[in-house]
Design a protein around this motif. Structure first.
Motif, PDB file in Angstrom:
ATOM      1  N   ASP A 126       0.858  -1.186   0.000  1.00 14.86           N
ATOM      2  CA  ASP A 126       0.000   0.000   0.000  1.00 14.86           C
ATOM      3  C   ASP A 126       0.895   1.237   0.000  1.00 14.86           C
ATOM      4  OD1 ASP A 126      -1.934   1.912   0.289  1.00 14.86           O
ATOM      5  OD2 ASP A 126      -2.592   1.276   2.285  1.00 14.86           O
ATOM      6  N   TYR A 127       1.396   1.604  -1.190  1.00 15.71           N
ATOM      7  CA  TYR A 127       2.415   2.652  -1.248  1.00 15.71           C
ATOM      8  C   TYR A 127       1.855   4.026  -0.897  1.00 15.71           C
ATOM      9  CZ  TYR A 127       1.020   5.035  -5.570  1.00 15.71           C
ATOM     10  OH  TYR A 127       0.345   5.788  -6.505  1.00 15.71           O
ATOM     11  N   ASP A 128       0.540   4.264  -1.144  1.00 17.85           N
ATOM     12  CA  ASP A 128      -0.038   5.578  -0.876  1.00 17.85           C
ATOM     13  C   ASP A 128      -0.785   5.631   0.457  1.00 17.85           C
ATOM     14  OD1 ASP A 128      -2.094   3.936  -1.672  1.00 17.85           O
ATOM     15  OD2 ASP A 128      -2.949   5.321  -3.139  1.00 17.85           O
ATOM     16  N   ARG A 478      -1.677  -4.523  10.474  1.00 26.88           N
ATOM     17  CA  ARG A 478      -1.996  -3.247   9.834  1.00 26.88           C
ATOM     18  C   ARG A 478      -1.294  -2.132  10.597  1.00 26.88           C
ATOM     19  NH1 ARG A 478      -5.942  -1.119   6.392  1.00 26.88           N
ATOM     20  NH2 ARG A 478      -6.510   1.057   6.763  1.00 26.88           N
ATOM     21  N   GLY A 479      -0.497  -1.359   9.899  1.00 27.22           N
ATOM     22  CA  GLY A 479       0.175  -0.229  10.515  1.00 27.22           C
ATOM     23  C   GLY A 479      -0.782   0.922  10.754  1.00 27.22           C
ATOM     24  N   ALA A 480      -0.331   1.913  11.529  1.00 28.46           N
ATOM     25  CA  ALA A 480      -1.196   3.048  11.875  1.00 28.46           C
ATOM     26  C   ALA A 480      -0.603   4.382  11.476  1.00 28.46           C
ATOM     27  CB  ALA A 480      -1.489   3.048  13.379  1.00 28.46           C
ATOM     28  N   ARG A 481       0.705   4.495  11.481  1.00 33.17           N
ATOM     29  CA  ARG A 481       1.355   5.775  11.197  1.00 33.17           C
ATOM     30  C   ARG A 481       2.241   5.620   9.957  1.00 33.17           C
ATOM     31  NH1 ARG A 481       1.419   5.149  16.694  1.00 33.17           N
ATOM     32  NH2 ARG A 481       3.519   4.263  16.724  1.00 33.17           N
ATOM     33  N   GLY A 482       1.598   5.419   8.817  1.00 29.55           N
ATOM     34  CA  GLY A 482       2.338   5.145   7.595  1.00 29.55           C
ATOM     35  C   GLY A 482       2.644   3.678   7.465  1.00 29.55           C
ATOM     36  N   ASN A 483       2.974   3.243   6.241  1.00 29.85           N
ATOM     37  CA  ASN A 483       3.244   1.842   5.951  1.00 29.85           C
ATOM     38  C   ASN A 483       2.117   0.968   6.498  1.00 29.85           C
ATOM     39  OD1 ASN A 483       4.353  -0.645   5.311  1.00 29.85           O
ATOM     40  ND2 ASN A 483       6.215  -0.381   6.513  1.00 29.85           N
ATOM     41  N   LEU A 484       0.917   1.232   6.009  1.00 34.11           N
ATOM     42  CA  LEU A 484      -0.246   0.492   6.499  1.00 34.11           C
ATOM     43  C   LEU A 484      -0.148  -0.993   6.197  1.00 34.11           C
ATOM     44  CD1 LEU A 484      -3.249   2.866   5.719  1.00 34.11           C
ATOM     45  CD2 LEU A 484      -1.738   2.808   7.705  1.00 34.11           C
ATOM     46  N   SER A 485       0.614  -1.378   5.177  1.00 38.27           N
ATOM     47  CA  SER A 485       0.809  -2.797   4.871  1.00 38.27           C
ATOM     48  C   SER A 485       1.662  -3.495   5.920  1.00 38.27           C
ATOM     49  CB  SER A 485       1.484  -2.958   3.503  1.00 38.27           C
ATOM     50  OG  SER A 485       0.716  -2.403   2.473  1.00 38.27           O
ATOM     51  N   ALA A 486       2.317  -2.729   6.772  1.00 38.27           N
ATOM     52  CA  ALA A 486       3.203  -3.267   7.819  1.00 38.27           C
ATOM     53  C   ALA A 486       4.349  -4.077   7.236  1.00 38.27           C
ATOM     54  CB  ALA A 486       2.416  -4.105   8.830  1.00 38.27           C
ATOM     55  N   ILE A 487       4.763  -3.750   6.008  1.00 39.06           N
ATOM     56  CA  ILE A 487       5.890  -4.444   5.396  1.00 39.06           C
ATOM     57  C   ILE A 487       7.144  -4.157   6.209  1.00 39.06           C
ATOM     58  CG2 ILE A 487       7.381  -4.512   3.355  1.00 39.06           C
ATOM     59  CD1 ILE A 487       4.800  -3.908   1.722  1.00 39.06           C
ATOM     60  N   GLY A 488       7.845  -5.206   6.603  1.00 38.87           N
ATOM     61  CA  GLY A 488       9.010  -5.081   7.455  1.00 38.87           C
ATOM     62  C   GLY A 488       8.731  -5.325   8.916  1.00 38.87           C
ATOM     63  N   ALA A 489       7.450  -5.442   9.302  1.00 37.65           N
ATOM     64  CA  ALA A 489       7.128  -5.745  10.695  1.00 37.65           C
ATOM     65  C   ALA A 489       7.594  -7.154  11.043  1.00 37.65           C
ATOM     66  CB  ALA A 489       5.632  -5.615  10.939  1.00 37.65           C
ATOM     67  N   ARG A 490       8.114  -7.310  12.252  1.00 37.29           N
ATOM     68  CA  ARG A 490       8.605  -8.610  12.713  1.00 37.29           C
ATOM     69  C   ARG A 490       7.688  -9.134  13.807  1.00 37.29           C
ATOM     70  NH1 ARG A 490      14.798 -10.420  13.909  1.00 37.29           N
ATOM     71  NH2 ARG A 490      14.786 -10.003  11.667  1.00 37.29           N
ATOM     72  N   VAL A 491       7.211 -10.371  13.640  1.00 36.04           N
ATOM     73  CA  VAL A 491       6.294 -11.004  14.589  1.00 36.04           C
ATOM     74  C   VAL A 491       7.005 -12.160  15.270  1.00 36.04           C
ATOM     75  CG1 VAL A 491       4.109 -12.225  14.871  1.00 36.04           C
ATOM     76  CG2 VAL A 491       4.287 -10.357  13.202  1.00 36.04           C
ATOM     77  N   THR A 492       6.953 -12.195  16.605  1.00 36.22           N
ATOM     78  CA  THR A 492       7.500 -13.305  17.388  1.00 36.22           C
ATOM     79  C   THR A 492       6.383 -13.942  18.192  1.00 36.22           C
ATOM     80  OG1 THR A 492       9.609 -12.116  17.579  1.00 36.22           O
ATOM     81  CG2 THR A 492       9.265 -13.985  19.044  1.00 36.22           C
ATOM     82  N   VAL A 493       6.237 -15.250  18.068  1.00 35.46           N
ATOM     83  CA  VAL A 493       5.178 -16.012  18.732  1.00 35.46           C
ATOM     84  C   VAL A 493       5.806 -16.921  19.778  1.00 35.46           C
ATOM     85  CG1 VAL A 493       3.351 -17.720  18.412  1.00 35.46           C
ATOM     86  CG2 VAL A 493       3.699 -15.925  16.689  1.00 35.46           C
TER      87      VAL A 493
END
Length: 566
Positions: A126-128, A478-493
């Motif tokens: 979601d670039y925009d 889902r990101g909140a402050r830009g980068n709504l795609s959350a690309i680059g987010a790291r999840v640890t379970v």
């Protein structure tokens, strides 16, 4: 067309000679593409011969939710041929809307994706930051940026010119990846380029030093053809993109025959790096210096060559933590006669080529798409590679090679090794394919991933594991402050004594886009103790007590996990 009964018979014959007991088998793939309605045939170059390297690379696929209805949709890219007649059906990408209940409908006609030509790769993001997933599709010619307009009937608008992406000149665009390399909340773009190809000056098969393979006259290249340079585009506040390849250090290594690029945080510092698989030139690892520039350190890190210091013809890339040690590892497919590369991330800076020790050398086919996915949900990510030769001419030569090749399944034992489960992987793995693109994601809504395969000049395949496995957890961010795609987010379970990690990635495999929904196989875990998300801007957030066998939608800054059971 091969009948299902013949496929099952072939599979059963393989089972009788395979070394693994059936009771141990937890992955049985069937091809359900026809059942789902994903059937569009591909066109890409000649059938019996290929005169130019352009005809050999093929297309990618994407699994993504373009209309935000919670169902994963499908995009199949398409190509053309060197000499086309005037009276023919337009060869367009095929966009399928997921209607739920495992049924898809082709909506290409009204999608806005109306460009013919030599499409190559697709990456999503979601670039925009309007809440809808956009696409970049690379081409031989110039690439195209498609903005998802959203609304009741989302369509894709070609905004390449408006975004100031290049429209002139001829490039052989290959793999691409959206990522926020400077962490300003706006997605940037890295685009690999394969060769500087001029069809008018390229020799024909058999006419040059690099136009013969095993005494067979074949298309020329990539060696002997001009090297290409990769591109980094920074997104500006007005939504336009600026080519910063030079000042950012992307051009410093010089030209390459680059095929697939993936952005991921290999050193764990919270800033995305870039790995690029290259064909018969050293592969690249760009380390993010956190100041808008990159250092290329592939040779130093141990990911440019194989364990013996030899060049490889790298094709596809998969990034995941295959041994659950908290660091991202790299798998890379290669040319015929070479094993799939597996680079173990030792400490975030250096990698070891453990391909042979891990058991990936048992079949050395010509690999393209590659994916890590826990198909049996035992808590260890398996490895799937799709294969197919570049030369149709091999079918007419007595050299032991075939154009159509098997899809290979390597089961992760959890002990740093993979076992070849292809022979016992179900009837879908008994079929040889001219495969290229591969993406994984849950297409039928049962929570477990399918594998979508694009077959060159053939119908696509969808591999579904029909045997239930362990428990699992799916995470959509889902990101909140830009980068709504959350690309680059790291999840640890965290569940009991076990821990899993993954990152949201744009562009992967070969020319393809995996689902943004992260799938974690949990084995026999009865509950999830904690999930931690490190958002792309570096902030962290945690949730506790998430239910197993569920999809949890986690939004930056919100405490509600939004989970629903399958």
């Amino acid at each position: 067309m091969i009948s299902v009964s013949r496929l099952r018979a072939a599979w059963l014959l393989l089972c009788l000679t395979a070394p693994i007991a059936l009771s141990e088998q937890a992955i049985l793939f069937e091809d359900v593409a026809q059942e789902l309605g994903i059937t569009a045939r591909n066109t890409f170059g000649g059938l019996e011969r290929k005169d130019y390297i352009l005809e050999t690379t093929g297309n990618g696929v994407a699994i993504f939710d373009f209309d935000n209805d919670g169902q994963q949709d499908v995009l199949l890219l398409n190509g053309t041929t060197i000499e086309d007649g005037s009276a023919r059906t337009p060869r367009l990408p095929s966009l399928y809307r997921n209607q739920g209940s495992g049924k898809f409908v082709d909506i290409t006609k009204d999608s806005g994706l109306g460009e013919e030509g030599w499409a190559q790769a697709v990456c999503a993001g979601d670039y925009d930051n309007d809440g809808f997933t956009d696409l970049l599709i690379t081409y031989y010619g110039h690439n195209r940026l498609y903005r998802n307009t959203g609304g009741q009937r989302p369509v894709f608008a070609d905004v390449t010119a408006k975004a100031r992406m290049p429209l002139t000149g001829t490039r052989f665009g290959s793999g691409c990846t959206f990522f926020d390399y400077n962490r300003d909340g706006r997605l940037d773009l890295f685009v690999a380029n394969y060769v500087n190809l001029d069809l008018k000056t390229t020799p024909k098969p058999g006419q040059g030093d690099y136009c013969v393979w095993k005494e067979i006259p074949v298309m020329c290249g990539p060696r002997g053809l001009p090297l290409a340079k990769n591109s980094l585009y920074r997104q500006e506040p007005n939504g336009a993109f600026t080519d910063v390849s030079g000042p950012a250090g992307i051009l410093t290594p010089g030209g390459r025959y680059a095929l697939q690029a993936v952005a991921a945080d290999f050193d764990g510092d919270g800033w995305p790096d870039i790995y690029v698989a290259c064909d018969m030139t050293p592969s690249l690892l760009f380390r993010n210096r956190r100041n808008g520039t990159f250092d290329e350190r592939g040779v130093e890190a141990g990911v440019s060559y194989n364990a013996h210091g030899r060049l490889q013809a790298g094709m596809g890339v998969a990034i995941a933590d295959f041994n659950n040690d908290g660091r991202l590892d790299i798998a890379k497919t290669n040319f015929s006669g070479d094993l799939t590369s597996l680079y173990l991330n030792e400490d975030g800076k250096f990698f070891s080529d453990v391909s042979a020790e891990a058991g990936l050398g048992v079949r050395q086919l010509l690999g393209w798409g590659v994916a890590f996915a826990d198909f049996d949900d035992d808590g260890w990510r398996d490895l799937l590679t799709v294969n197919g030769h570049v030369y149709p001419e091999v079918d007419r030569a007595p050299i032991g090679e075939r154009y159509r090749q098997l899809t290979l399944l390597f089961h992760n034992t959890g002990k740093g090794k993979f076992e070849d489960w292809t022979a016992r992987g179900g009837p879908a793995l008994a079929t040889a394919r001219p495969a290229r693109g591969l993406a994984v994601g849950d297409l039928d809504g049962d929570g477990r991933p399918e594998a979508l395969i694009l077959n060159m000049n053939d119908a696509p395949s969808v591999l579904k594991n029909t045997k239930p496995g362990g428990r699992f957890l799916n995470i959509a961010l889902r990101g909140a402050r830009g980068n709504l795609s959350a690309i680059g987010a790291r999840v640890t379970v965290h569940a009991g004594s076990r821990t899993w990690m993954d990152e949201v990635q744009s562009g992967s495999s070969f020319y393809s886009q995996n689902s943004f929904v992260l799938h974690f196989g949990l084995g026999d875990a009865g509950k999830v103790d904690r999930v931690t998300v490190r958002w792309p801007n570096g902030t962290e957030q945690a949730w506790s007590g998430l239910p197993v066998n569920s999809l949890c939608r986690l939004q930056e800054g919100q405490a509600d996990a939004g989970c629903r059971a399958y």
